[in-house]
Design an enzyme around this catalytic site. Structure first.
Site, short mmCIF file in Angstrom:
data_model
loop_
_atom_site.label_atom_id
_atom_site.label_comp_id
_atom_site.label_asym_id
_atom_site.label_seq_id
_atom_site.Cartn_x
_atom_site.Cartn_y
_atom_site.Cartn_z
N LYS A 100 -17.30 -43.50 -69.68
CA LYS A 100 -16.60 -43.01 -68.34
C LYS A 100 -16.09 -44.03 -67.60
O LYS A 100 -14.76 -44.11 -67.23
CB LYS A 100 -17.39 -41.92 -67.69
N ASN A 101 -17.04 -44.99 -67.32
CA ASN A 101 -16.82 -46.11 -66.22
C ASN A 101 -15.83 -47.00 -66.71
O ASN A 101 -15.23 -47.96 -65.87
CB ASN A 101 -18.02 -46.56 -65.46
N ARG A 139 -14.07 -40.25 -56.82
CA ARG A 139 -13.83 -41.46 -55.99
C ARG A 139 -13.14 -42.76 -56.79
O ARG A 139 -12.74 -43.48 -56.23
CB ARG A 139 -15.34 -42.00 -55.88
N CYS A 153 -20.03 -39.30 -50.48
CA CYS A 153 -20.71 -39.18 -51.91
C CYS A 153 -22.34 -39.01 -51.69
O CYS A 153 -22.55 -39.70 -50.66
CB CYS A 153 -20.53 -40.25 -52.39
N ARG A 200 -19.98 -45.25 -49.74
CA ARG A 200 -19.19 -45.83 -50.80
C ARG A 200 -18.10 -46.66 -50.09
O ARG A 200 -16.96 -46.20 -50.33
CB ARG A 200 -18.63 -44.81 -51.85
N PRO A 201 -18.07 -47.66 -49.46
CA PRO A 201 -17.17 -48.38 -48.51
C PRO A 201 -16.09 -48.99 -49.55
O PRO A 201 -16.44 -49.15 -50.71
CB PRO A 201 -17.87 -49.38 -47.88
N ILE A 202 -14.82 -49.05 -49.14
CA ILE A 202 -13.87 -49.98 -49.90
C ILE A 202 -13.20 -51.20 -49.17
O ILE A 202 -12.44 -51.70 -49.67
CB ILE A 202 -12.66 -49.04 -50.14
N ASP A 203 -14.33 -51.68 -48.24
CA ASP A 203 -13.86 -53.15 -47.51
C ASP A 203 -13.48 -53.99 -48.42
O ASP A 203 -12.76 -54.86 -48.13
CB ASP A 203 -14.89 -53.30 -46.70
N LEU A 204 -14.46 -54.31 -49.72
CA LEU A 204 -13.82 -55.51 -50.42
C LEU A 204 -12.75 -55.22 -51.25
O LEU A 204 -12.09 -56.19 -51.30
CB LEU A 204 -15.27 -55.63 -51.32
N ASP A 241 -27.07 -46.90 -62.57
CA ASP A 241 -27.10 -45.54 -63.29
C ASP A 241 -28.04 -45.10 -64.21
O ASP A 241 -27.86 -44.22 -64.83
CB ASP A 241 -25.55 -45.74 -63.93
N ILE A 285 -28.59 -51.04 -54.92
CA ILE A 285 -27.16 -50.70 -54.98
C ILE A 285 -26.83 -49.80 -54.08
O ILE A 285 -25.84 -49.73 -53.28
CB ILE A 285 -26.71 -50.69 -56.34
N ARG A 308 -19.32 -34.31 -65.34
CA ARG A 308 -18.29 -35.30 -64.91
C ARG A 308 -18.43 -36.71 -65.82
O ARG A 308 -17.66 -37.31 -66.03
CB ARG A 308 -18.63 -35.75 -63.41
N1 EPU Z 1 -19.59 -51.85 -51.77
C1 EPU Z 1 -19.11 -52.21 -50.68
N2 EPU Z 1 -17.84 -52.73 -50.44
C2 EPU Z 1 -16.79 -52.16 -51.26
C3 EPU Z 1 -17.27 -51.84 -52.48
C4 EPU Z 1 -18.63 -51.65 -52.87
O1 EPU Z 1 -20.18 -52.64 -49.71
O2 EPU Z 1 -15.84 -52.37 -50.90
C5 EPU Z 1 -21.00 -51.98 -52.15
C6 EPU Z 1 -21.37 -50.37 -52.18
O3 EPU Z 1 -21.66 -49.72 -51.18
C7 EPU Z 1 -22.80 -50.71 -53.48
C8 EPU Z 1 -22.09 -52.07 -54.26
O4 EPU Z 1 -21.38 -52.57 -53.47
O5 EPU Z 1 -23.89 -50.92 -52.49
C9 EPU Z 1 -21.60 -51.77 -55.65
O6 EPU Z 1 -20.76 -50.84 -55.57
P1 EPU Z 1 -19.55 -50.78 -56.76
O7 EPU Z 1 -18.37 -51.16 -55.99
O8 EPU Z 1 -19.79 -51.76 -57.61
O9 EPU Z 1 -19.47 -49.27 -57.19
P2 EPU Z 1 -18.29 -48.57 -57.61
O10 EPU Z 1 -17.31 -49.54 -58.38
O11 EPU Z 1 -17.80 -47.66 -56.51
C10 EPU Z 1 -19.12 -48.28 -60.08
C11 EPU Z 1 -19.34 -47.09 -60.93
C12 EPU Z 1 -20.71 -46.13 -60.49
C13 EPU Z 1 -22.06 -47.25 -60.59
C14 EPU Z 1 -21.61 -48.38 -59.74
C15 EPU Z 1 -22.73 -49.63 -59.77
C16 EPU Z 1 -17.22 -46.23 -61.65
C17 EPU Z 1 -16.24 -45.37 -61.72
N3 EPU Z 1 -18.33 -46.14 -61.02
O12 EPU Z 1 -19.04 -47.65 -58.77
O13 EPU Z 1 -20.79 -45.06 -61.46
O14 EPU Z 1 -23.10 -46.79 -60.23
O15 EPU Z 1 -20.21 -49.07 -60.28
O16 EPU Z 1 -22.54 -50.00 -61.09
O17 EPU Z 1 -17.27 -47.26 -62.41
C18 EPU Z 1 -21.84 -43.09 -62.17
O18 EPU Z 1 -21.31 -43.57 -63.27
O19 EPU Z 1 -22.70 -42.33 -61.99
C19 EPU Z 1 -21.52 -44.22 -61.02
C20 EPU Z 1 -22.03 -43.80 -59.59
#
Ligand code: EPU
Length: 431
Positions: free
Chosen positions: A22-23, A92, A116, A121-125, A308, A330, A400
């Site tokens: 999925k991811n 998301r 969530c 689940r911030p997107i600042d990065l 996960d 995480i 999902r």
């Molecule tokens: N984070 C920030 N700022 C950002 C983005 C992330 O602080 O702009 C933090 C998050 O809060 C978290 C960490 O960085 O603490 C890692 O988050 P990441 O961005 O890696 O997560 P994601 O990309 O939103 C993906 C998977 C998740 C999985 C995480 C961690 C997808 C679609 N989703 O999420 O999958 O848990 O990576 O490996 O790829 C799931 O499949 O159940 C699931 C939630």
């Protein structure tokens, strides 16, 4: 709404096949917007999240054809730069559209996904990365607006408080592949799903080096082209099946997964004493005498232990003899399954972002509520070890991310049935 009825299980036995990840598939579907030529994707799992992403691609103008199950042909000849709230809010991962829209359209308006249950689940990065690529980014009315007319490559450190970001890395790589100049991305996520995306982009004509490492170098090209790509196997689905085998003391071969994608997870199971036989593309779990040993785990970005697979390991640890400590680094709030496991009789105490699990607990069936995808899986796994029937509600969370979950597991002996809520004894239904 559907529910699962799971009856305490004897050992599972047989072979079970892993589907597409999925991811990996989600950002890869988004990446098809980077070219006006046709991209053929194979091994795309049949999940509700895929259907949401396909719907968004269609909305922005892509033509999507599914010639057979698991294959999608996507052609994004003329597309719009807007991904609206009514579609994005369903999932998301639709934030992954930012990178391709920025790269191809030089502008993007993407709704910011909502909250969530597993925590913020911030997107600042993602935003920081785009700014480092010389884009102007504004947040207004719940949307990220990006003006990428002057986009150019440059050095970017993309690490955050918890280390790397998976979809953030995907977005910045996708934005950079068509940006003039060279982008050096430090603290890039190394997850196999990011590697799969990069491999697809290279097939499309992108220039990326360092794939699989935390430092990626991307040299922008003028145009990308169509290609054919098969999505990698879902390591989290595979890991969930391994736990299903272990918790029922079964003899199960999980097929179509390279064990090296799951090293941190398998290492912990070996430490727990689970007998395993590994080949290049399969994991066999063997039955064992006595009980497994407790383990301590901290979730970390890849190649560390994956968040996960945290809830599923927790379910298994309720059956081991001693105290396990599972710490989330995480998503510190990702323990919504714990109160439900406690209702089934699990001895778990929470201490900050750590679950302290005292086993072995005698579990018994109960009506429980799934709160998110991996929590749903953990409850089903615990139900296999419980005496009596467990009714799991809100299994749309499971749908999902797990393809034909109950069918695959029933085929190796699991007593799991998908029923309508109306089939549940009335007294067990929540008000
Ligand atoms: N984070 C920030 N700022 C950002 C983005 C992330 O602080 O702009 C933090 C998050 O809060 C978290 C960490 O960085 O603490 C890692 O988050 P990441 O961005 O890696 O997560 P994601 O990309 O939103 C993906 C998977 C998740 C999985 C995480 C961690 C997808 C679609 N989703 O999420 O999958 O848990 O990576 O490996 O790829 C799931 O499949 O159940 C699931 C939630």
């Amino acid at each position: 709404m559907d529910v699962f009825k799971v009856s305490g299980n004897g050992p599972l036995n047989g072979e079970i096949q892993v589907g597409g990840a999925k991811n990996a598939a989600l950002p890869i579907l988004a990446a098809t917007l980077l070219t006006d030529e046709t991209v053929v994707l194979k091994n795309v799992p049949d999940l509700s999240d895929m259907r949401f992403m396909i719907e968004i691609l269609q909305h922005v103008g892509a033509e999507t054809v599914q010639p057979e199950p698991g294959t999608w042909e996507i052609t994004a000849k003329e597309i719009s730069h807007i991904a609206p709230y009514e579609l994005v809010r369903k999932m998301r991962a639709s934030v992954c559209l930012l990178g391709p829209l920025v790269a191809r359209m030089r502008r993007a308006e993407v709704s910011i996904p909502g909250g969530c249950v597993i925590g913020p689940r911030p997107i600042d990065l993602h935003i920081k990365g785009l700014q480092k690529l010389n884009c102007k980014v504004e947040i207004a009315n719940g949307y990220v607006h990006v003006d990428a007319s002057a986009i150019k490559g440059g050095p970017i450190f993309l690490g955050g408080r918890s280390g790397s970001t998976v979809t953030g890395t995907a977005n910045i790589v996708m934005a950079a592949v068509l940006a003039p100049g060279t982008t050096r991305l430090e603290c890039a996520a190394c997850e196999p799903e990011v590697v799969d995306l990069c491999n697809l982009l290279v097939k499309m004509g992108a220039q990326i080096s360092g794939i699989g490492s935390p430092e990626l170098t991307i040299t922008g090209v003028d145009k990308l082209h169509g290609c054919e790509h098969s999505v990698i196997a879902d390591r989290i689905e595979a890991g969930t099946f391994v736990v299903a085998a272990a918790i029922t003391r079964g003899d199960v071969t999980v097929k179509g997964i390279a064990p090296k994608l799951l090293s941190a997870f398998l290492d912990k199971l070996e430490e727990a004493g689970l007998p395993l036989e590994l080949t290049e593309d399969s994991i066999r779990v063997l039955p064992y005498e006595g009980s497994l040993k407790p383990v301590d785990v901290i979730t970390l970005p890849h190649p560390g232990y994956p968040t996960d697979l945290q809830a599923q390991l927790g379910a298994l640890m309720t059956q081991t003899d001693g105290i396990s400590i599972i710490t989330e680094r995480i998503y510190p709030n990702r323990f919504m399954h714990v109160p439900e496991l406690q209702r089934m009789g699990a001895g778990i105490a929470m201490e900050g972002a750590s679950a302290i699990i005292k086993g072995p607990s005698k579990l018994s069936g109960a009506p429980v509520m799934a709160s998110d995808l991996r929590a749903s899986a953990a409850l089903i796994l615990a139900a296999f070890a419980a005496e009596g029937d467990t009714w799991i509600q809100r299994i749309y969370h499971l749908d999902r991310g797990y393809e034909r979950f109950e069918k695959k597991l029933s085929a190796i002996g699991a007593k799991i049935e998908r029923l309508s809520e109306n089939d549940m004894p009335r007294e067990l239904l929540e008000e």
